[in-house]
Scaffold this motif. Structure first.
Motif, PDB file in Angstrom:
ATOM      1  N   ARG A   8       0.845  -1.182   0.000  1.00 43.58           N
ATOM      2  CA  ARG A   8       0.000   0.000   0.000  1.00 43.58           C
ATOM      3  C   ARG A   8       0.882   1.234   0.000  1.00 43.58           C
ATOM      4  NH1 ARG A   8      -3.538   2.042   5.187  1.00 43.58           N
ATOM      5  NH2 ARG A   8      -3.906   4.170   4.446  1.00 43.58           N
ATOM      6  N   LEU A   9       0.573   2.202  -0.875  1.00 38.85           N
ATOM      7  CA  LEU A   9       1.346   3.436  -0.945  1.00 38.85           C
ATOM      8  C   LEU A   9       0.553   4.586  -0.329  1.00 38.85           C
ATOM      9  CD1 LEU A   9       2.812   3.176  -4.567  1.00 38.85           C
ATOM     10  CD2 LEU A   9       3.770   2.320  -2.422  1.00 38.85           C
ATOM     11  N   ALA A  10       1.257   5.530   0.277  1.00 42.38           N
ATOM     12  CA  ALA A  10       0.612   6.681   0.924  1.00 42.38           C
ATOM     13  C   ALA A  10       1.438   7.929   0.678  1.00 42.38           C
ATOM     14  CB  ALA A  10       0.459   6.429   2.421  1.00 42.38           C
ATOM     15  N   ASP A  11       0.747   9.051   0.500  1.00 49.38           N
ATOM     16  CA  ASP A  11       1.461  10.313   0.313  1.00 49.38           C
ATOM     17  C   ASP A  11       1.600  11.032   1.652  1.00 49.38           C
ATOM     18  OD1 ASP A  11      -1.006  11.464   0.867  1.00 49.38           O
ATOM     19  OD2 ASP A  11      -1.441  11.974  -1.216  1.00 49.38           O
ATOM     20  N   GLU A  14      -1.687  11.714   3.647  1.00 56.51           N
ATOM     21  CA  GLU A  14      -2.262  10.528   4.292  1.00 56.51           C
ATOM     22  C   GLU A  14      -1.470  10.151   5.540  1.00 56.51           C
ATOM     23  OE1 GLU A  14      -3.879   7.517   1.088  1.00 56.51           O
ATOM     24  OE2 GLU A  14      -2.107   8.529   0.285  1.00 56.51           O
ATOM     25  N   ILE A  15      -0.153  10.172   5.415  1.00 57.05           N
ATOM     26  CA  ILE A  15       0.691   9.821   6.560  1.00 57.05           C
ATOM     27  C   ILE A  15       0.505  10.838   7.681  1.00 57.05           C
ATOM     28  CG2 ILE A  15       3.079   9.578   7.334  1.00 57.05           C
ATOM     29  CD1 ILE A  15       3.716   8.682   4.423  1.00 57.05           C
ATOM     30  N   ALA A  16       0.455  12.111   7.308  1.00 55.65           N
ATOM     31  CA  ALA A  16       0.289  13.168   8.307  1.00 55.65           C
ATOM     32  C   ALA A  16      -1.013  13.004   9.069  1.00 55.65           C
ATOM     33  CB  ALA A  16       0.337  14.535   7.616  1.00 55.65           C
ATOM     34  N   ALA A  17      -2.104  12.687   8.359  1.00 55.18           N
ATOM     35  CA  ALA A  17      -3.406  12.517   9.003  1.00 55.18           C
ATOM     36  C   ALA A  17      -3.372  11.363  10.002  1.00 55.18           C
ATOM     37  CB  ALA A  17      -4.476  12.279   7.944  1.00 55.18           C
ATOM     38  N   GLU A  18      -2.694  10.281   9.668  1.00 58.91           N
ATOM     39  CA  GLU A  18      -2.619   9.122  10.559  1.00 58.91           C
ATOM     40  C   GLU A  18      -1.772   9.409  11.793  1.00 58.91           C
ATOM     41  OE1 GLU A  18      -1.297   5.590   8.663  1.00 58.91           O
ATOM     42  OE2 GLU A  18      -3.065   5.395   7.383  1.00 58.91           O
ATOM     43  N   GLN A  19      -0.709  10.191  11.609  1.00 61.48           N
ATOM     44  CA  GLN A  19       0.244  10.415  12.695  1.00 61.48           C
ATOM     45  C   GLN A  19      -0.027  11.682  13.496  1.00 61.48           C
ATOM     46  OE1 GLN A  19       2.329   8.097  13.527  1.00 61.48           O
ATOM     47  NE2 GLN A  19       1.892   6.800  11.743  1.00 61.48           N
ATOM     48  N   PRO A  23       1.482  17.770   6.735  1.00 65.78           N
ATOM     49  CA  PRO A  23       2.242  17.294   5.577  1.00 65.78           C
ATOM     50  C   PRO A  23       3.634  17.921   5.508  1.00 65.78           C
ATOM     51  CG  PRO A  23      -0.021  17.731   4.943  1.00 65.78           C
ATOM     52  CD  PRO A  23       0.143  18.257   6.337  1.00 65.78           C
ATOM     53  N   ALA A  24       3.732  19.196   5.931  1.00 65.81           N
ATOM     54  CA  ALA A  24       5.037  19.861   5.918  1.00 65.81           C
ATOM     55  C   ALA A  24       6.013  19.154   6.860  1.00 65.81           C
ATOM     56  CB  ALA A  24       4.881  21.323   6.316  1.00 65.81           C
ATOM     57  N   ARG A  25       5.505  18.665   8.001  1.00 65.45           N
ATOM     58  CA  ARG A  25       6.371  17.965   8.950  1.00 65.45           C
ATOM     59  C   ARG A  25       6.868  16.645   8.352  1.00 65.45           C
ATOM     60  NH1 ARG A  25      10.430  17.907  12.214  1.00 65.45           N
ATOM     61  NH2 ARG A  25      10.298  16.366  13.883  1.00 65.45           N
ATOM     62  N   ILE A  26       5.991  15.952   7.597  1.00 59.31           N
ATOM     63  CA  ILE A  26       6.408  14.709   6.948  1.00 59.31           C
ATOM     64  C   ILE A  26       7.512  15.000   5.937  1.00 59.31           C
ATOM     65  CG2 ILE A  26       5.670  12.754   5.532  1.00 59.31           C
ATOM     66  CD1 ILE A  26       4.534  12.811   8.398  1.00 59.31           C
ATOM     67  N   ALA A  48       3.555  14.539  -6.014  1.00 56.18           N
ATOM     68  CA  ALA A  48       3.591  14.094  -4.620  1.00 56.18           C
ATOM     69  C   ALA A  48       4.375  12.797  -4.474  1.00 56.18           C
ATOM     70  CB  ALA A  48       2.166  13.900  -4.105  1.00 56.18           C
ATOM     71  N   ARG A  49       5.261  12.758  -3.491  1.00 51.79           N
ATOM     72  CA  ARG A  49       5.995  11.539  -3.197  1.00 51.79           C
ATOM     73  C   ARG A  49       5.070  10.501  -2.566  1.00 51.79           C
ATOM     74  NH1 ARG A  49       9.656  15.464  -1.273  1.00 51.79           N
ATOM     75  NH2 ARG A  49      11.584  15.605  -2.509  1.00 51.79           N
ATOM     76  N   LEU A  50       5.370   9.235  -2.812  1.00 53.31           N
ATOM     77  CA  LEU A  50       4.625   8.130  -2.218  1.00 53.31           C
ATOM     78  C   LEU A  50       5.587   7.224  -1.474  1.00 53.31           C
ATOM     79  CD1 LEU A  50       2.291   7.161  -5.210  1.00 53.31           C
ATOM     80  CD2 LEU A  50       1.667   8.507  -3.195  1.00 53.31           C
ATOM     81  N   TRP A  51       5.143   6.768  -0.298  1.00 52.06           N
ATOM     82  CA  TRP A  51       5.940   5.860   0.518  1.00 52.06           C
ATOM     83  C   TRP A  51       5.212   4.538   0.718  1.00 52.06           C
ATOM     84  CZ3 TRP A  51       5.759  11.101   1.399  1.00 52.06           C
ATOM     85  CH2 TRP A  51       6.976  11.782   1.520  1.00 52.06           C
ATOM     86  N   ASP A  52       5.987   3.512   0.997  1.00 62.10           N
ATOM     87  CA  ASP A  52       5.423   2.229   1.416  1.00 62.10           C
ATOM     88  C   ASP A  52       4.800   2.458   2.797  1.00 62.10           C
ATOM     89  OD1 ASP A  52       5.132  -0.302   2.754  1.00 62.10           O
ATOM     90  OD2 ASP A  52       6.470  -1.195   1.272  1.00 62.10           O
ATOM     91  N   HIS A  53       3.476   2.328   2.882  1.00 63.28           N
ATOM     92  CA  HIS A  53       2.760   2.645   4.117  1.00 63.28           C
ATOM     93  C   HIS A  53       3.264   1.823   5.296  1.00 63.28           C
ATOM     94  CE1 HIS A  53      -0.658   2.239   6.975  1.00 63.28           C
ATOM     95  NE2 HIS A  53      -0.790   3.524   6.747  1.00 63.28           N
ATOM     96  N   ALA A  54       3.526   0.529   5.081  1.00 58.13           N
ATOM     97  CA  ALA A  54       3.971  -0.339   6.176  1.00 58.13           C
ATOM     98  C   ALA A  54       5.335   0.099   6.695  1.00 58.13           C
ATOM     99  CB  ALA A  54       4.024  -1.790   5.704  1.00 58.13           C
ATOM    100  N   GLU A  55       6.235   0.512   5.796  1.00 53.66           N
ATOM    101  CA  GLU A  55       7.569   0.943   6.220  1.00 53.66           C
ATOM    102  C   GLU A  55       7.487   2.213   7.071  1.00 53.66           C
ATOM    103  OE1 GLU A  55      10.229   1.479   2.990  1.00 53.66           O
ATOM    104  OE2 GLU A  55      10.353  -0.647   2.481  1.00 53.66           O
ATOM    105  N   VAL A  56       6.660   3.161   6.629  1.00 58.81           N
ATOM    106  CA  VAL A  56       6.538   4.411   7.367  1.00 58.81           C
ATOM    107  C   VAL A  56       5.882   4.173   8.729  1.00 58.81           C
ATOM    108  CG1 VAL A  56       5.481   6.698   7.372  1.00 58.81           C
ATOM    109  CG2 VAL A  56       6.493   5.806   5.270  1.00 58.81           C
ATOM    110  N   THR A  57       4.856   3.334   8.751  1.00 63.23           N
ATOM    111  CA  THR A  57       4.181   3.022  10.010  1.00 63.23           C
ATOM    112  C   THR A  57       5.147   2.391  11.002  1.00 63.23           C
ATOM    113  OG1 THR A  57       2.059   2.710   8.876  1.00 63.23           O
ATOM    114  CG2 THR A  57       2.280   1.726  11.063  1.00 63.23           C
ATOM    115  N   GLU A  58       5.987   1.475  10.519  1.00 63.19           N
ATOM    116  CA  GLU A  58       6.971   0.828  11.385  1.00 63.19           C
ATOM    117  C   GLU A  58       7.994   1.849  11.897  1.00 63.19           C
ATOM    118  OE1 GLU A  58      10.118  -2.949  11.349  1.00 63.19           O
ATOM    119  OE2 GLU A  58       9.045  -2.377   9.527  1.00 63.19           O
TER     120      GLU A  58
END
Length: 229
Positions: A8-11, A14-19, A23-26, A48-58
């Motif tokens: 799963r990919l996330a920009d 999306e990562i900012a909302a979860e954490q 977005p600027a902090r990400i 927009a950059r995309l990251w592996d969601h599982a890697e970022v979550t870990e």
């Protein structure tokens, strides 16, 4: 044999909302990746950059655990009741919604509330969940990442015995799904689900009125089980 599922990919948004960040902090964390080890982006969606969601979550999980090990909860009366946002701050989380996320997304991981208040009106009811400070302190002592104390005896609750050949349309909760999928605990099931490893269960069939807990039909769970073999 099934093919390996694409990650799963996330920009940044999306990562900012979860954490609970911006977005600027990400983007800032990514810019400092040489020092902090933030994951490399793997693709782009437009600009927009995309990251592996599982890697970022870990990555965030390890970062958070390291910070929480240094956190000392403020002195409070053990019988004080804290709502979810207050409990998140007491435990050292920057995201005030962290406890709410645990309760909603990871059944069995966080302690049940000590008090539940039914508030609002008949047309617009809502519930307020409250935890005693002592309940939170007990959880701090045994939560993952804290290490095990010699006197800590709180084992994960055993999973129920769930028949495979029951009503295929019966709605089942996380512990029952974990049992049918042969996970060792609800926590391992919830972790696998959050990492995108159970694609058929990313869509739920119902949500409980109290607590907002997800439910899946036995049919859907068994279809997922067949894919994992």
């Amino acid at each position: 044999m099934t093919s390996r599922r694409e990650p799963r990919l996330a920009d940044a948004a999306e990562i900012a909302a979860e954490q609970g960040l911006s977005p600027a902090r990400i983007s800032m964390l990514y810019g400092e990746r040489a020092e902090n080890g933030f994951p490399e982006s793997v693709d782009k969606r437009g600009r927009a950059r995309l990251w592996d969601h599982a890697e970022v979550t870990e990555w965030f999980a390890h970062r958070q655990q390291a910070r929480l090990r240094e956190h000392k909860p403020p002195s409070r009366d053990p019988e004080d009741l804290l709502n979810a946002a207050e409990a998140s701050r007491f435990l050292g989380y920057k995201n005030p919604n962290q406890v709410t996320t645990y309760v909603r997304e990871h059944p069995g991981y966080f302690p049940d509330p000590d008090v539940v208040e039914e508030l609002g009106t008949a047309e617009n009811p809502y519930r307020r969940q409250l935890w005693r400070v002592q309940t939170l302190l007990d959880w701090i002592a045994v939560r993952p990442g804290r290490g095990k104390r010699a006197d800590a005896k709180r084992a994960a609750p055993s999973l129920p015995d769930v028949p495979v050949n029951g009503d295929p349309d019966e709605l089942l909760g996380a512990s029952q799904a974990a049992a049918l999928l042969k996970f060792k605990s609800v926590n391992s099931f919830s972790s696998s689900l959050s990492q995108g490893n159970l694609p058929l269960l990313e869509t739920h069939d119902a949500v409980t009125e109290k607590g907002g807990r997800r439910r899946w039909t036995r049919r859907r769970i068994l279809e997922q089980a067949a894919l994992r073999r």
